[in-house]
Scaffold this motif. Structure first.
Motif, PDB file in Angstrom:
ATOM      1  N   ARG A  42       0.947  -1.154   0.242  1.00 18.76           N
ATOM      2  CA  ARG A  42      -0.204  -0.105   0.074  1.00 18.76           C
ATOM      3  C   ARG A  42       0.988   1.328   0.137  1.00 18.76           C
ATOM      4  N   GLN A  43       2.012   1.281   1.023  1.00 13.87           N
ATOM      5  CA  GLN A  43       2.752   2.500   0.940  1.00 13.87           C
ATOM      6  C   GLN A  43       3.570   2.732  -0.623  1.00 13.87           C
TER       7      GLN A  43
ATOM      8  N   TRP B 201       2.500   1.690  -3.423  1.00 16.91           N
ATOM      9  CA  TRP B 201       1.773   2.149  -4.439  1.00 16.91           C
ATOM     10  C   TRP B 201       1.502   3.656  -4.225  1.00 16.91           C
ATOM     11  N   ASP B 202       1.301   3.995  -3.022  1.00 13.84           N
ATOM     12  CA  ASP B 202       1.019   5.601  -2.614  1.00 13.84           C
ATOM     13  C   ASP B 202       2.105   6.295  -3.020  1.00 13.84           C
ATOM     14  N   ASN B 203       3.626   5.543  -2.820  1.00 11.80           N
ATOM     15  CA  ASN B 203       4.859   6.090  -3.385  1.00 11.80           C
ATOM     16  C   ASN B 203       5.153   6.501  -4.879  1.00 11.80           C
TER      17      ASN B 203
ATOM     18  N   ARG C 104      12.256   5.978  -3.492  1.00 14.02           N
ATOM     19  CA  ARG C 104      11.032   5.790  -3.048  1.00 14.02           C
ATOM     20  C   ARG C 104      10.894   4.441  -2.476  1.00 14.02           C
TER      21      ARG C 104
ATOM     22  N   THR D 176       9.600   4.087   1.401  1.00  8.86           N
ATOM     23  CA  THR D 176       8.456   3.131   1.456  1.00  8.86           C
ATOM     24  C   THR D 176       8.941   2.126   2.679  1.00  8.86           C
TER      25      THR D 176
ATOM     26  N   GLN E  54       8.340   4.215   5.846  1.00  7.11           N
ATOM     27  CA  GLN E  54       7.032   4.211   6.300  1.00  7.11           C
ATOM     28  C   GLN E  54       6.663   3.050   6.613  1.00  7.11           C
ATOM     29  N   THR E  55       6.894   1.965   6.330  1.00  8.88           N
ATOM     30  CA  THR E  55       6.243   0.736   6.773  1.00  8.88           C
ATOM     31  C   THR E  55       6.615   0.257   7.862  1.00  8.88           C
TER      32      THR E  55
END
Length: 70
Positions: A14-15, A17-19, A50, A54, A57-58
């Motif tokens: 998900r992270q 994809w958002d990035n 990226r 990611t 963020q994860t």
């Protein structure tokens, strides 16, 4: 690794994809990418940056941190 929890894999995807990344997170902890067929050096640099963001963020996700402690 991402294999410690399928939830971690879901958060990562998900992270990513958002990035702006299209990835697969395999249960063995391997990351699979789907970059364009023609990449410049700048494109590769952006993918790496990226990916770094990611992963950070994860790891900031409380559920992922908890899964890693188990």
């Amino acid at each position: 690794t991402l294999s410690s929890s399928s939830a971690a894999s879901d958060v990562y995807k998900r992270q990513a994809w958002d990035n702006g990344l299209v990835v697969r997170a395999f249960p063995t902890g391997i990351l699979g990418y789907a970059p364009p067929l023609c990449c410049t050096d700048d494109d590769i640099d952006a993918i790496i940056e990226r990916t770094r963001a990611t992963l950070d963020q994860t790891l900031d996700d409380p559920d992922v941190r908890a899964a890693m402690r188990d």
